[in-house]
Motif scaffolding. Sequence first.
Motif, PDB file in Angstrom:
ATOM      1  N   SER A 113      17.003   9.670  15.580  1.00 19.96           N
ATOM      2  CA  SER A 113      17.193  10.730  14.595  1.00 19.96           C
ATOM      3  C   SER A 113      16.327  10.366  13.397  1.00 19.96           C
ATOM      4  CB  SER A 113      18.659  10.839  14.190  1.00 19.96           C
ATOM      5  OG  SER A 113      18.848  11.889  13.274  1.00 19.96           O
ATOM      6  N   ILE A 114      15.032  10.567  13.539  1.00 19.91           N
ATOM      7  CA  ILE A 114      14.101  10.055  12.555  1.00 19.91           C
ATOM      8  C   ILE A 114      13.842  11.037  11.420  1.00 19.91           C
ATOM      9  CG2 ILE A 114      12.932   8.523  14.173  1.00 19.91           C
ATOM     10  CD1 ILE A 114      10.777  10.670  14.456  1.00 19.91           C
ATOM     11  N   SER A 115      13.522  10.494  10.264  1.00 21.90           N
ATOM     12  CA  SER A 115      13.205  11.318   9.100  1.00 21.90           C
ATOM     13  C   SER A 115      11.700  11.526   8.964  1.00 21.90           C
ATOM     14  CB  SER A 115      13.742  10.647   7.830  1.00 21.90           C
ATOM     15  OG  SER A 115      13.160   9.361   7.663  1.00 21.90           O
ATOM     16  N   TYR A 116      10.908  10.772   9.741  1.00 25.92           N
ATOM     17  CA  TYR A 116       9.453  10.815   9.576  1.00 25.92           C
ATOM     18  C   TYR A 116       8.762  11.528  10.741  1.00 25.92           C
ATOM     19  CZ  TYR A 116       9.951   6.605  12.519  1.00 25.92           C
ATOM     20  OH  TYR A 116      10.291   5.717  13.511  1.00 25.92           O
ATOM     21  N   TRP A 117       9.451  12.450  11.399  1.00 25.65           N
ATOM     22  CA  TRP A 117       8.859  13.110  12.574  1.00 25.65           C
ATOM     23  C   TRP A 117       7.610  13.897  12.205  1.00 25.65           C
ATOM     24  CZ3 TRP A 117       8.630  18.415  12.470  1.00 25.65           C
ATOM     25  CH2 TRP A 117       9.485  19.060  11.582  1.00 25.65           C
ATOM     26  N   ASP A 118       7.499  14.370  10.957  1.00 21.53           N
ATOM     27  CA  ASP A 118       6.298  15.094  10.521  1.00 21.53           C
ATOM     28  C   ASP A 118       5.056  14.203  10.539  1.00 21.53           C
ATOM     29  OD1 ASP A 118       6.975  17.712  10.184  1.00 21.53           O
ATOM     30  OD2 ASP A 118       7.611  17.497   8.111  1.00 21.53           O
ATOM     31  N   ASP A 119       5.249  12.888  10.389  1.00 21.76           N
ATOM     32  CA  ASP A 119       4.106  11.966  10.343  1.00 21.76           C
ATOM     33  C   ASP A 119       3.328  11.952  11.656  1.00 21.76           C
ATOM     34  OD1 ASP A 119       4.579  11.294   7.752  1.00 21.76           O
ATOM     35  OD2 ASP A 119       5.467   9.324   8.168  1.00 21.76           O
ATOM     36  N   PHE A 120       3.980  12.314  12.748  1.00 19.89           N
ATOM     37  CA  PHE A 120       3.284  12.311  14.031  1.00 19.89           C
ATOM     38  C   PHE A 120       2.211  13.408  14.098  1.00 19.89           C
ATOM     39  CE2 PHE A 120       7.251  10.115  14.996  1.00 19.89           C
ATOM     40  CZ  PHE A 120       6.787   9.017  15.701  1.00 19.89           C
ATOM     41  N   TRP A 136       0.849  -1.192   0.000  1.00 19.69           N
ATOM     42  CA  TRP A 136       0.000   0.000   0.000  1.00 19.69           C
ATOM     43  C   TRP A 136       0.891   1.251   0.000  1.00 19.69           C
ATOM     44  CZ3 TRP A 136      -5.211   0.652   2.744  1.00 19.69           C
ATOM     45  CH2 TRP A 136      -6.033  -0.462   2.520  1.00 19.69           C
ATOM     46  N   ASP A 137       0.283   2.379  -0.296  1.00 18.59           N
ATOM     47  CA  ASP A 137       0.994   3.647  -0.221  1.00 18.59           C
ATOM     48  C   ASP A 137       0.869   4.208   1.196  1.00 18.59           C
ATOM     49  OD1 ASP A 137       2.398   5.924  -0.857  1.00 18.59           O
ATOM     50  OD2 ASP A 137       0.685   6.945  -1.798  1.00 18.59           O
ATOM     51  N   ILE A 138       1.465   3.479   2.139  1.00 17.13           N
ATOM     52  CA  ILE A 138       1.445   3.865   3.549  1.00 17.13           C
ATOM     53  C   ILE A 138       2.834   3.651   4.133  1.00 17.13           C
ATOM     54  CG2 ILE A 138      -1.006   3.316   3.907  1.00 17.13           C
ATOM     55  CD1 ILE A 138      -0.135   0.683   5.181  1.00 17.13           C
ATOM     56  N   GLN A 139       3.038   4.214   5.312  1.00 17.21           N
ATOM     57  CA  GLN A 139       4.285   4.006   6.053  1.00 17.21           C
ATOM     58  C   GLN A 139       3.959   3.346   7.383  1.00 17.21           C
ATOM     59  OE1 GLN A 139       7.426   4.673   4.896  1.00 17.21           O
ATOM     60  NE2 GLN A 139       6.426   5.240   2.972  1.00 17.21           N
ATOM     61  N   ALA A 164       8.044   4.260  21.366  1.00 17.21           N
ATOM     62  CA  ALA A 164       8.427   2.906  20.980  1.00 17.21           C
ATOM     63  C   ALA A 164       8.382   1.996  22.215  1.00 17.21           C
ATOM     64  CB  ALA A 164       9.823   2.916  20.376  1.00 17.21           C
ATOM     65  N   PRO A 165       8.072   0.701  22.029  1.00 18.50           N
ATOM     66  CA  PRO A 165       8.011   0.004  20.741  1.00 18.50           C
ATOM     67  C   PRO A 165       6.657   0.040  20.051  1.00 18.50           C
ATOM     68  CG  PRO A 165       7.795  -1.595  22.498  1.00 18.50           C
ATOM     69  CD  PRO A 165       7.990  -0.259  23.169  1.00 18.50           C
ATOM     70  N   SER A 166       5.754   0.907  20.473  1.00 17.65           N
ATOM     71  CA  SER A 166       4.473   1.009  19.778  1.00 17.65           C
ATOM     72  C   SER A 166       4.702   1.518  18.354  1.00 17.65           C
ATOM     73  CB  SER A 166       3.539   1.959  20.520  1.00 17.65           C
ATOM     74  OG  SER A 166       3.206   1.439  21.781  1.00 17.65           O
ATOM     75  N   PRO A 167       4.058   0.899  17.363  1.00 20.43           N
ATOM     76  CA  PRO A 167       4.199   1.343  15.975  1.00 20.43           C
ATOM     77  C   PRO A 167       3.024   2.218  15.551  1.00 20.43           C
ATOM     78  CG  PRO A 167       4.157  -1.079  16.216  1.00 20.43           C
ATOM     79  CD  PRO A 167       3.550  -0.472  17.449  1.00 20.43           C
ATOM     80  N   MET A 168       3.097   2.709  14.310  1.00 18.37           N
ATOM     81  CA  MET A 168       2.012   3.509  13.752  1.00 18.37           C
ATOM     82  C   MET A 168       1.965   3.359  12.242  1.00 18.37           C
ATOM     83  SD  MET A 168       3.403   7.428  13.872  1.00 18.37           S
ATOM     84  CE  MET A 168       4.738   7.973  12.775  1.00 18.37           C
ATOM     85  N   ILE A 169       0.780   3.615  11.694  1.00 21.12           N
ATOM     86  CA  ILE A 169       0.566   3.607  10.247  1.00 21.12           C
ATOM     87  C   ILE A 169       0.094   4.988   9.822  1.00 21.12           C
ATOM     88  CG2 ILE A 169      -0.844   2.697   8.356  1.00 21.12           C
ATOM     89  CD1 ILE A 169      -1.056   0.069   9.895  1.00 21.12           C
ATOM     90  N   VAL A 170       0.728   5.537   8.788  1.00 25.65           N
ATOM     91  CA  VAL A 170       0.353   6.831   8.219  1.00 25.65           C
ATOM     92  C   VAL A 170       0.358   6.694   6.693  1.00 25.65           C
ATOM     93  CG1 VAL A 170       1.021   9.243   7.955  1.00 25.65           C
ATOM     94  CG2 VAL A 170       1.321   8.112  10.173  1.00 25.65           C
ATOM     95  N   PRO A 171      -0.675   7.201   5.993  1.00 25.36           N
ATOM     96  CA  PRO A 171      -1.866   7.856   6.529  1.00 25.36           C
ATOM     97  C   PRO A 171      -2.855   6.835   7.084  1.00 25.36           C
ATOM     98  CG  PRO A 171      -2.008   7.748   4.154  1.00 25.36           C
ATOM     99  CD  PRO A 171      -0.648   7.227   4.511  1.00 25.36           C
ATOM    100  N   ALA A 172      -3.774   7.337   7.897  1.00 23.31           N
ATOM    101  CA  ALA A 172      -4.760   6.473   8.552  1.00 23.31           C
ATOM    102  C   ALA A 172      -6.116   6.598   7.862  1.00 23.31           C
ATOM    103  CB  ALA A 172      -4.891   6.866  10.022  1.00 23.31           C
TER     104      ALA A 172
END
Length: 295
Positions: free
Chosen positions: A167-174, A44-47, A201-209
């Motif tokens: 040092s994450i690259s996806y901090w905007d996703d939050f 899918w087109d998700i992260q 962490a270790p909780s994960p997430m999916i974006v977009p929702a």
Amino acid sequence: MSDFVQQQHTFCDFSTSDSWVILSPIEQSIKRKIEAVGTPLKDWDIQINYGIKTGFNDAFIISTEKKDEILSNCQTEDERQRTAELIRPILRGRDIKRYGYDWASLYLIATFPSRHYDIDEYPAVKEYLLSFDMERLEQTGKTHIINGESIKARKKTSNKWFETQDSISYWDDFSRPKIVWGNLNLRASFALVEDDSFINAPSPMIVPASFYLLGVLNSKVADYYIRKLGVTRNGGYFEYKPMFIEQLPVPIEHELKSAIDEAAKQQNEELIDQYIYSMYGLTDEEILHIESKNI
């Protein structure tokens, strides 16, 4: 023994290089139907990413009272505004429930190395972090900062002492709507968070929702499929790792998508399950088998 084997045996095809699992005929049928209809989430087109690893939760995750104290120590309104933007709400795995969450009024000091913060621009935060002195933390046996220069017993990184480990690259996703879940659970417990909360962490997430995907993930069918990919621990706990979640086949588009989306908004789990049984074309016998395996 030979009679038992003849009565209970099953045939499995291990003709590919994919990881394999021994399944009964009905389990094989359910698996085939789910995979025939759906597209694995990894396509899918998700992260799908893990939450934040601070390297030192005692310092970087703070209470509302401590946040207010830090802000009150700011010397100017400009500093206060900068500092307020740095301190963001955070959810832990234990806070996340099925279709919801109970925020514990905790905040993250979000000094990510990738943002290249100058700690001298946040003197109230700097003063707070420097309060974790060696003597106090040696008494508790915890990680500590020595003279504001290093953090002992932390996972080694090139980060400066005041920075989080990640040092994450996806901090905007939050800041985007995200599906989140606790890493270890008795059953699927996914929630949709629409505010700008960070996830620990270790909780994960999916974006977009989407509520559609939320409904599918919390369904009996999805939980049945995902739990076949790993090992259930003592007490019935299962580790819902991204490596398992991303393998779940879900239709990207389906005639029942809108109906599942609306049912998920209303948290009508019985209706969601009925829609999803239909979406995957499962028989009454297969549905009974799935429901017999769910907690």
